[in-house]
Design an enzyme around this catalytic site. Sequence first.
Site, short mmCIF file in Angstrom:
data_model
loop_
_atom_site.label_atom_id
_atom_site.label_comp_id
_atom_site.label_asym_id
_atom_site.label_seq_id
_atom_site.Cartn_x
_atom_site.Cartn_y
_atom_site.Cartn_z
N LYS A 247 -38.00 20.90 -18.55
CA LYS A 247 -39.35 21.30 -18.92
C LYS A 247 -39.73 20.57 -20.21
O LYS A 247 -38.98 20.59 -21.19
CB LYS A 247 -39.44 22.81 -19.14
CG LYS A 247 -40.83 23.26 -19.59
CD LYS A 247 -40.87 24.73 -19.97
CE LYS A 247 -42.26 25.13 -20.46
NZ LYS A 247 -42.31 26.51 -20.98
N GLN A 248 -40.89 19.93 -20.18
CA GLN A 248 -41.31 19.15 -21.33
C GLN A 248 -42.83 19.24 -21.49
O GLN A 248 -43.57 19.38 -20.52
CB GLN A 248 -40.91 17.68 -21.16
CG GLN A 248 -41.20 16.78 -22.34
CD GLN A 248 -40.57 17.28 -23.63
OE1 GLN A 248 -41.22 17.98 -24.41
NE2 GLN A 248 -39.30 16.93 -23.85
#
Length: 364
Positions: A247-248
């Site tokens: 997740k970014q």
Amino acid sequence: MSTQLKHGETLARIESLLGDEAASLLEHQSRTIPKEKLHLPGPDFVDRVWALSDRPTPVLRSLQALFNHGRLAGTGYLSILPVDQGVEHSAGASFAPNPDYFDPENIVRLAIEGGCNAVASTFGVLGAVARKYAHKIPFIVKINHNELLTYPNKYDQILFGTVEQARDMGAVAVGATVYFGSEESTRQITEIAEAFAYAHELGMATILWCYLRNPKFKTPEGDMHTAADLTGQANHLGVTMQADLIKQKLPERNGGYLVLGHESPYGKTNKKVYEELTSDHPIDLVRYQVANCYMGRCGLINSGGESKGKSDLQEAVRTAVINKRGGGMGLISGRKAFQRPMAEGVELLHAIQDVYLAKEITVA
């Protein structure tokens, strides 16, 4: 009404929501890293990519459970509802806009009615309703948090429970955050790498929030917490920790290494990163994030960001288009969905999913 017409109407709505950016985002052709070099999402992703790795067989089953649920089931894309903000940002700040979500059951109901692949939340939220819902939608337990009640505030991610607890409540995956670039990052990397290895032993998948955190990353040239080169390296470290999904935040700029190293040496980079492997286009910046996830072998899911009110729907669809066309695997969007009436939250989640269901929207 024909399926083709429905598809056409969906695309028209997406174009309308994108407004003046529609042509730029929907017609862009990447000249940086060719899409043919990427391991792209698809119905066979677990068989094609993760089945070749060292992941135990039960982990493959858990990953497939994520891909096989909700409106995006069978596509290889993911739409996840994350609600850990009650700890991360205080319950008051998070749930005052819609007090219904103080009740954890409504969080899970939103994920189900919103057609999500999974719901990601805290030990407290998911544990409170586990026997009612763990078999109805995949659970992702976030095992560490920044509690923000220490005074003065201290920005650190600490464990709130054990991997065994997540397994016992029926979770198919655990999630965690590492603040790369912070003074505490060495401990966090070690701690979460060990937790992820144990989660794999127990058959659960792993998702890493690969966030940057350092006050010096905020510079006169811009906030480098969202620079493509720095977030890309955080992704690369996350995959090395054996995260199955990354997740970014969506990249908003580039050149973090160059800006931070202007006055004193910082890190290492290469001019080709900026001259050949990226451009100023947001799709190409996400493409570089995907490349750092081992060319997409580990799926990139971008975060939806904070709720800003009326523009949330447009921003969520924009992020989904950029992620999909960049080669990403989906969106993990929370505040934009739960800080409003449930029907509106469901509509927003469906709008995100429609981007990934629209065959006309292809990888750039």
